[in-house]
Design a protein around this motif. Sequence first.
Motif, PDB file in Angstrom:
ATOM      1  N   CYS A 168     -63.877  11.920  15.381  1.00 32.85           N
ATOM      2  CA  CYS A 168     -64.859  11.013  14.798  1.00 32.85           C
ATOM      3  C   CYS A 168     -64.483   9.560  15.140  1.00 32.85           C
ATOM      4  O   CYS A 168     -63.338   9.281  15.492  1.00 32.85           O
ATOM      5  CB  CYS A 168     -64.857  11.219  13.285  1.00 32.85           C
ATOM      6  SG  CYS A 168     -66.022  10.199  12.388  1.00 32.85           S
ATOM      7  N   CYS A 209     -65.563  15.344  11.169  1.00 27.63           N
ATOM      8  CA  CYS A 209     -66.475  14.680  10.233  1.00 27.63           C
ATOM      9  C   CYS A 209     -67.936  15.013  10.611  1.00 27.63           C
ATOM     10  O   CYS A 209     -68.223  15.316  11.770  1.00 27.63           O
ATOM     11  CB  CYS A 209     -66.323  13.172  10.300  1.00 27.63           C
ATOM     12  SG  CYS A 209     -64.710  12.541   9.825  1.00 27.63           S
ATOM     13  N   GLY A 263     -70.938  10.471   6.082  1.00 31.67           N
ATOM     14  CA  GLY A 263     -70.683  10.712   7.506  1.00 31.67           C
ATOM     15  C   GLY A 263     -69.267  11.186   7.763  1.00 31.67           C
ATOM     16  O   GLY A 263     -68.976  11.781   8.802  1.00 31.67           O
ATOM     17  N   HIS A 264     -68.383  10.932   6.791  1.00 31.37           N
ATOM     18  CA  HIS A 264     -66.982  11.324   6.992  1.00 31.37           C
ATOM     19  C   HIS A 264     -66.567  12.488   6.098  1.00 31.37           C
ATOM     20  O   HIS A 264     -65.374  12.714   5.874  1.00 31.37           O
ATOM     21  CB  HIS A 264     -66.075  10.095   6.842  1.00 31.37           C
ATOM     22  CG  HIS A 264     -66.479   9.029   7.814  1.00 31.37           C
ATOM     23  ND1 HIS A 264     -66.227   9.127   9.154  1.00 31.37           N
ATOM     24  CD2 HIS A 264     -67.220   7.910   7.640  1.00 31.37           C
ATOM     25  CE1 HIS A 264     -66.773   8.089   9.777  1.00 31.37           C
ATOM     26  NE2 HIS A 264     -67.376   7.338   8.875  1.00 31.37           N
ATOM     27  N   CYS A 269     -63.880   7.434  13.105  1.00 29.18           N
ATOM     28  CA  CYS A 269     -62.892   6.993  12.120  1.00 29.18           C
ATOM     29  C   CYS A 269     -61.489   7.459  12.493  1.00 29.18           C
ATOM     30  O   CYS A 269     -60.512   7.094  11.850  1.00 29.18           O
ATOM     31  CB  CYS A 269     -63.263   7.497  10.727  1.00 29.18           C
ATOM     32  SG  CYS A 269     -63.037   9.270  10.511  1.00 29.18           S
TER      33      CYS A 269
HETATM   34 ZN    ZN Z   1     -65.057  10.262  10.317  1.00 19.46          ZN
END
Ligand code: ZN
Length: 391
Positions: free
Chosen positions: A249, A256, A238-239, A251
């Motif tokens: 994202c 991402c 996912g990243h 994160c």
């Molecule tokens: Zn991410």
Amino acid sequence: MLPTQAPAAAQVFHTVLAHGPLSRAEVTRRTGLSPGAVTKASAPLLEDEWIEEIGPPPGERAAGRPATLLAVRAARAGFVGVKVTADELFCVRTDLTARPLATRRVELDSQDVGSVVQAIGKLVRRITTGPAVRDAPHVEGLGVAISGDVDGHTGVVHRSPFLNWQGVPLARLVEEATGLQTVIENDVRALTVAEQWSGAGAGLSSFAVVTVGTGIGAGLSIGGNVVTGAHGVAGEVGHLPVRGGERMCTCGNVGCVESIAATQAIVEQARQAAGDPKLTMADAVRLARGGNKAVLAVFTRAAQALGLAIATVANLIGPERIIISGEGVAFYDLYAEQIRETFAAQAFGAAKDCDLIVRPLPFEEWARGGAAVAAQNLVAPTRPRNGSARG
Ligand SMILES: [Zn+2]
């Protein structure tokens, strides 16, 4: 408790658990141990009834000498698995082979660590004392499956964006709330263990599970082992950065896969495309299926990002099969063509031969993965036993 936790015994037990029933010769081949070592390692497991000898499969009785098979005794121990989502808990009670015997679910009032732990404690008490499972094997351990950067060795959730948790010693807290030996694991990895034992990954030497939904992740099974990563992180597709992505994202990075193809990302982009700030995911799916070009383009772009992520998994580990699952497969019809196209374009050489299958797996299956991880931990502990991890 197991009579021995010698590495060879753990290896034999693990192999029979994940791939059994198996002949001794097959255990020897799969573990790489000598025939003598397999016999020696099996003896205490047989004596304490963790495994048993059963007859050969029906069709093979006449062919040559009778081979007894080693199988795990499912009724020897019970486990509980819990899958934590942002708003619900799913709980399953299983036998030693992670076969489900009872399931429960409950909505969460809050994502606060204390109240989630309390809710887990209550749910686990309900499932372990319920009359419907009175004859079920005694519960020996609990496994909690949760999304994010989860360290099974220390029992700490380093970061779980959807719960907004950081540095939570979840295994210890749940152990205190339930009185059960507890392990925690990243939820996609737990699901991958469940698929390896008795799902679409059973019997395969390597496979991956890619999940699409609130988050996007992958569980990788290589040579019969689900990869945990030296620091607790592995398979975070996912990243992966996607060309041209500019959206932020969860994160904190930009571009991402998750920032384009996760549920919330799709809703936000569809709102913009349709010019409707209140649009829900169901609305977006309906509009796309109805032929709204701007909203359909959001799903197509998401499918491109997913196809790239899936091709990357195939290029990196060359699995026999990739299982695509998660809440997102409910509208896989909007993804299918573009995922296939991007995968075909990006998978290198023979990596294209990887079997892609779509498999809806309810959250109870993810919880079952938690129970499977707890069962694994009984044999090859990732945490010190007998509460010595406390403090
Ligand atoms: Zn991410």
